[in-house]
Motif scaffolding. Sequence first.
Motif, short mmCIF file in Angstrom:
data_model
loop_
_atom_site.label_atom_id
_atom_site.label_comp_id
_atom_site.label_asym_id
_atom_site.label_seq_id
_atom_site.Cartn_x
_atom_site.Cartn_y
_atom_site.Cartn_z
N LEU A 71 1.02 -1.96 -6.15
CA LEU A 71 0.02 -1.05 -5.67
C LEU A 71 0.68 0.28 -5.40
CD1 LEU A 71 -2.10 -3.39 -3.41
CD2 LEU A 71 -2.58 -2.56 -5.77
N TRP A 72 0.22 1.31 -5.65
CA TRP A 72 0.69 2.72 -5.48
C TRP A 72 0.42 3.05 -3.96
CZ3 TRP A 72 4.03 5.25 -8.35
CH2 TRP A 72 4.14 5.07 -9.72
N ASP A 73 -0.91 3.04 -3.51
CA ASP A 73 -1.18 3.21 -2.19
C ASP A 73 -1.71 2.01 -1.43
OD1 ASP A 73 -1.74 4.89 -0.06
OD2 ASP A 73 -3.44 5.39 -0.52
N ASP A 74 -0.87 1.30 -0.83
CA ASP A 74 -1.45 0.01 -0.16
C ASP A 74 -1.42 0.32 1.35
OD1 ASP A 74 -1.73 -2.40 0.72
OD2 ASP A 74 0.35 -3.45 0.21
N GLU A 79 2.22 -4.84 6.57
CA GLU A 79 1.46 -5.91 7.04
C GLU A 79 1.38 -7.15 5.97
OE1 GLU A 79 0.08 -2.99 7.70
OE2 GLU A 79 0.49 -2.88 9.65
N ASP A 80 0.94 -6.63 4.81
CA ASP A 80 0.86 -7.60 3.62
C ASP A 80 2.10 -8.16 3.27
OD1 ASP A 80 1.48 -5.16 2.43
OD2 ASP A 80 0.27 -5.54 0.78
N LEU A 81 3.20 -7.35 3.14
CA LEU A 81 4.51 -7.80 3.07
C LEU A 81 4.93 -9.13 4.20
CD1 LEU A 81 7.31 -7.69 1.26
CD2 LEU A 81 7.73 -5.78 2.80
N GLN A 82 4.69 -8.51 5.34
CA GLN A 82 5.07 -9.31 6.40
C GLN A 82 4.44 -10.79 6.08
OE1 GLN A 82 4.64 -6.58 9.40
NE2 GLN A 82 6.44 -5.87 9.28
N ALA A 83 3.08 -10.95 5.89
CA ALA A 83 2.37 -11.96 5.80
C ALA A 83 2.90 -12.82 4.72
CB ALA A 83 0.96 -11.68 5.68
N ALA A 84 3.19 -12.25 3.66
CA ALA A 84 3.72 -12.88 2.62
C ALA A 84 5.28 -13.46 2.89
CB ALA A 84 4.04 -11.90 1.42
#
Length: 103
Positions: A71-74, A79-84
């Motif tokens: 995703l270019w502009d997440d 937060e989504d990376l840390q949750a994963a």
Amino acid sequence: MKMALTNRSILPALVFLLAGCATGGMQESATHLSPTECRDLTALRSNASPTMKQHQSELAALRKAGYNPSLWDDPYYPEDLQAAQRLVDRWYQSECQHAAGLD
């Protein structure tokens, strides 16, 4: 009338999706990480010099956990990376204990 046809065509897909959520989606006994991912994650956690293949394996595990780095502009980063990462850590703890002693 065209909108009604569109809604009717989406309805079966929504029912199927919600049925999967109601039954818990994926079975709990299923493994999430491959033996290669377990081995590579163990190597990455040992503070040894990482290889590109180990990083690719880690990224594959993060994608399985729902992270999408393309995703270019997440708006949800980081937060989504840390949750994963937390989910992969949980999987690692439950599925990869046998890999801890492997080289």
